[in-house]
Design an enzyme around this catalytic site. Structure first.
Site, PDB file in Angstrom:
ATOM      1  N   LYS A  85       0.848  -1.205   0.000  1.00 62.43           N
ATOM      2  CA  LYS A  85       0.000   0.000   0.000  1.00 62.43           C
ATOM      3  C   LYS A  85       0.875   1.244   0.000  1.00 62.43           C
ATOM      4  O   LYS A  85       2.059   1.202   0.380  1.00 62.43           O
ATOM      5  CB  LYS A  85      -0.923   0.027   1.224  1.00 62.43           C
ATOM      6  CG  LYS A  85      -0.225   0.065   2.610  1.00 62.43           C
ATOM      7  CD  LYS A  85       0.226   1.419   3.094  1.00 62.43           C
ATOM      8  CE  LYS A  85       0.966   1.358   4.417  1.00 62.43           C
ATOM      9  NZ  LYS A  85       1.806   2.514   4.717  1.00 62.43           N
ATOM     10  N   PRO A 141       9.830  -3.749  -0.966  1.00 63.57           N
ATOM     11  CA  PRO A 141      10.968  -3.373  -0.113  1.00 63.57           C
ATOM     12  C   PRO A 141      10.594  -3.431   1.376  1.00 63.57           C
ATOM     13  O   PRO A 141       9.448  -3.162   1.744  1.00 63.57           O
ATOM     14  CB  PRO A 141      11.275  -1.938  -0.547  1.00 63.57           C
ATOM     15  CG  PRO A 141      10.702  -1.803  -1.916  1.00 63.57           C
ATOM     16  CD  PRO A 141       9.516  -2.718  -1.971  1.00 63.57           C
ATOM     17  N   VAL A 142      11.591  -3.804   2.195  1.00 61.48           N
ATOM     18  CA  VAL A 142      11.352  -4.044   3.623  1.00 61.48           C
ATOM     19  C   VAL A 142      11.573  -2.765   4.440  1.00 61.48           C
ATOM     20  O   VAL A 142      12.483  -1.988   4.139  1.00 61.48           O
ATOM     21  CB  VAL A 142      12.321  -5.161   4.100  1.00 61.48           C
ATOM     22  CG1 VAL A 142      12.203  -5.390   5.597  1.00 61.48           C
ATOM     23  CG2 VAL A 142      12.038  -6.451   3.339  1.00 61.48           C
ATOM     24  N   ALA A 143      10.765  -2.565   5.489  1.00 63.06           N
ATOM     25  CA  ALA A 143      10.862  -1.398   6.394  1.00 63.06           C
ATOM     26  C   ALA A 143      10.919  -0.103   5.582  1.00 63.06           C
ATOM     27  O   ALA A 143      11.791   0.738   5.764  1.00 63.06           O
ATOM     28  CB  ALA A 143      12.072  -1.521   7.310  1.00 63.06           C
ATOM     29  N   ALA A 144       9.946   0.036   4.665  1.00 67.10           N
ATOM     30  CA  ALA A 144      10.020   1.113   3.678  1.00 67.10           C
ATOM     31  C   ALA A 144       8.746   1.942   3.584  1.00 67.10           C
ATOM     32  O   ALA A 144       8.606   2.761   2.690  1.00 67.10           O
ATOM     33  CB  ALA A 144      10.339   0.499   2.315  1.00 67.10           C
ATOM     34  N   GLY A 145       7.770   1.698   4.484  1.00 70.33           N
ATOM     35  CA  GLY A 145       6.534   2.488   4.447  1.00 70.33           C
ATOM     36  C   GLY A 145       5.500   1.935   3.488  1.00 70.33           C
ATOM     37  O   GLY A 145       4.478   2.559   3.224  1.00 70.33           O
ATOM     38  N   ALA A 181       4.299  -1.283   3.882  1.00 67.43           N
ATOM     39  CA  ALA A 181       3.596  -2.330   4.640  1.00 67.43           C
ATOM     40  C   ALA A 181       3.834  -3.730   4.078  1.00 67.43           C
ATOM     41  O   ALA A 181       2.926  -4.567   4.078  1.00 67.43           O
ATOM     42  CB  ALA A 181       2.094  -2.031   4.725  1.00 67.43           C
ATOM     43  N   GLY A 182       5.037  -3.986   3.636  1.00 71.14           N
ATOM     44  CA  GLY A 182       5.359  -5.295   3.051  1.00 71.14           C
ATOM     45  C   GLY A 182       5.161  -6.431   4.045  1.00 71.14           C
ATOM     46  O   GLY A 182       4.534  -7.445   3.715  1.00 71.14           O
ATOM     47  N   GLY A 183       5.663  -6.285   5.260  1.00 66.97           N
ATOM     48  CA  GLY A 183       5.513  -7.324   6.287  1.00 66.97           C
ATOM     49  C   GLY A 183       4.055  -7.524   6.647  1.00 66.97           C
ATOM     50  O   GLY A 183       3.580  -8.655   6.802  1.00 66.97           O
ATOM     51  N   ASP A 194      -1.951  -1.760  10.181  1.00 71.62           N
ATOM     52  CA  ASP A 194      -2.386  -1.674   8.785  1.00 71.62           C
ATOM     53  C   ASP A 194      -2.723  -3.031   8.169  1.00 71.62           C
ATOM     54  O   ASP A 194      -3.095  -3.116   7.001  1.00 71.62           O
ATOM     55  CB  ASP A 194      -1.374  -0.901   7.923  1.00 71.62           C
ATOM     56  CG  ASP A 194       0.050  -1.309   8.194  1.00 71.62           C
ATOM     57  OD1 ASP A 194       0.241  -2.395   8.785  1.00 71.62           O
ATOM     58  OD2 ASP A 194       0.966  -0.557   7.827  1.00 71.62           O
TER      59      ASP A 194
END
Ligand code: C5P
Length: 297
Positions: free
Chosen positions: A11, A95-99, A101-103, A137
């Site tokens: 997102k 991308p990880v820890a990137a805003g 919400a991948g995780g 989220d």
């Protein structure tokens, strides 16, 4: 059913305002979430032997309970004493820890897929309750599209679709901790407070170019100056995207990815090659706004 594969989209926040701090330590938000086409792919397979195994091609992603996807599976295993075990194969593109919400998207993907794989038959509301245990989220990411959210980000009002618009993501490559950004916000505040509710209202106007323009003109992110003070590359990436004709170019969530919206695919494609050659230190991805959440493939 023994096996299922789902795509779990990321997102962006078209608008994000932080309006206060809550007694539970979280912050009160007003945000417009928008799914994008960029997704991770998760394959879940039931196992006879017990235990949850996660396999991934990504180096910077934990394979144990540090991974939200594993925690999502554990949550349902423990709550319902599910038999056997589960293997999760995670193909990571977000991308990880990137805003983006991948995780959280992966966790939502696991809840959605397990609901089908084990025939749990949870309703949307029930799934959203489990989702919120995993993160603010995750409820949005279960169903995606466009939505206005308040509270921690879980009180959702679905919005009519946005047209599919080309989006370039520029990632500074520095992992950003959401918790650290909210802490910095508590200390310094922010001079930016977009009207997310007005943007949500604009989604209900008559479909057409004027509506899209109005929605995009109301974009903003309270957390952008906060994270940009910690990661200076964010301002540089944003400036480059604006120089290359994006409107808007804005940080997503707590950062540090900047998303840049383009009028059409040709402009986005031309801009992408220039951005890649003029700012090679950032990771550049061409995607688009999306109208769906998780999909079984
Ligand atoms: O809910 P989630 O685990 O994704 O949030 C990560 C961190 O971001 C929280 O621990 C909290 O510090 C911060 N946060 C917040 N208010 C929100 C959402 C997140 O303070 N509405």
């Amino acid at each position: 059913m023994d096996r299922i594969t789902v795509n779990a989209p990321a997102k962006i926040n078209l608008s994000l305002d932080v309006t206060g701090r809550r007694p539970d330590g979280y912050h009160e938000l007003r945000t417009v979430f928008q799914s994008i086409a960029l997704s991770d792919t998760l394959t879940l397979e039931r196992l006879q032997e017990s235990g949850i195994r996660l396999m991934t091609d990504a180096e910077n992603v934990p394979a144990d309970e540090g991974n939200l996807a594993v925690r999502a599976a554990m949550l349902l295993f423990h709550a319902f004493s599910l038999p056997g075990g589960l293997s999760i194969t995670l193909e990571k593109r977000i991308p990880v820890a990137a805003g983006l919400a991948g995780g959280s998207a992966d966790a939502a993907g696991v809840l959605y897929a397990m609901n089908l794989l084990y025939g749990l038959e949870f309703s949307r509301t029930e799934l959203e309750k489990f989702a919120l245990i995993l993160g603010s989220d995750v409820p949005f990411l279960l169903f995606g599209g466009s939505a206005y959210a308040t509270g921690r980000g879980e009180a959702l009002t679905p919005l009519p679709d946005l047209p599919v618009l080309p989006v370039i993501l520029g990632n500074p490559g520095v992992p950003v901790s959401t918790k650290a950004v909210f802490q910095a916000f508590d200390e310094r505040g922010s001079e930016v407070h977009p009207d997310a509710e007005a943007m949500a209202g604009a989604f209900f106007e008559e479909e057409g170019e004027a509506r899209t323009k109005k929605i995009l003109s109301l974009a903003g992110n309270t957390l952008e100056p906060v994270t940009a003070s910690l990661v200076p590359a964010i301002a540089a990436i944003k400036a480059k995207c604006l120089e290359k004709g994006a409107f808007p170019a804005l940080m997503s969530g707590s950062g540090g990815t900047v998303y840049a919206v383009y009028e059409n695919a040709e402009k986005a494609q031309n801009s992408l090659s220039e951005l890649r050659s003029e700012y090679p230190d950032a990771g550049w991805i061409l995607t688009s706004t999306g109208i769906r959440g998780i999909e079984v493939i």
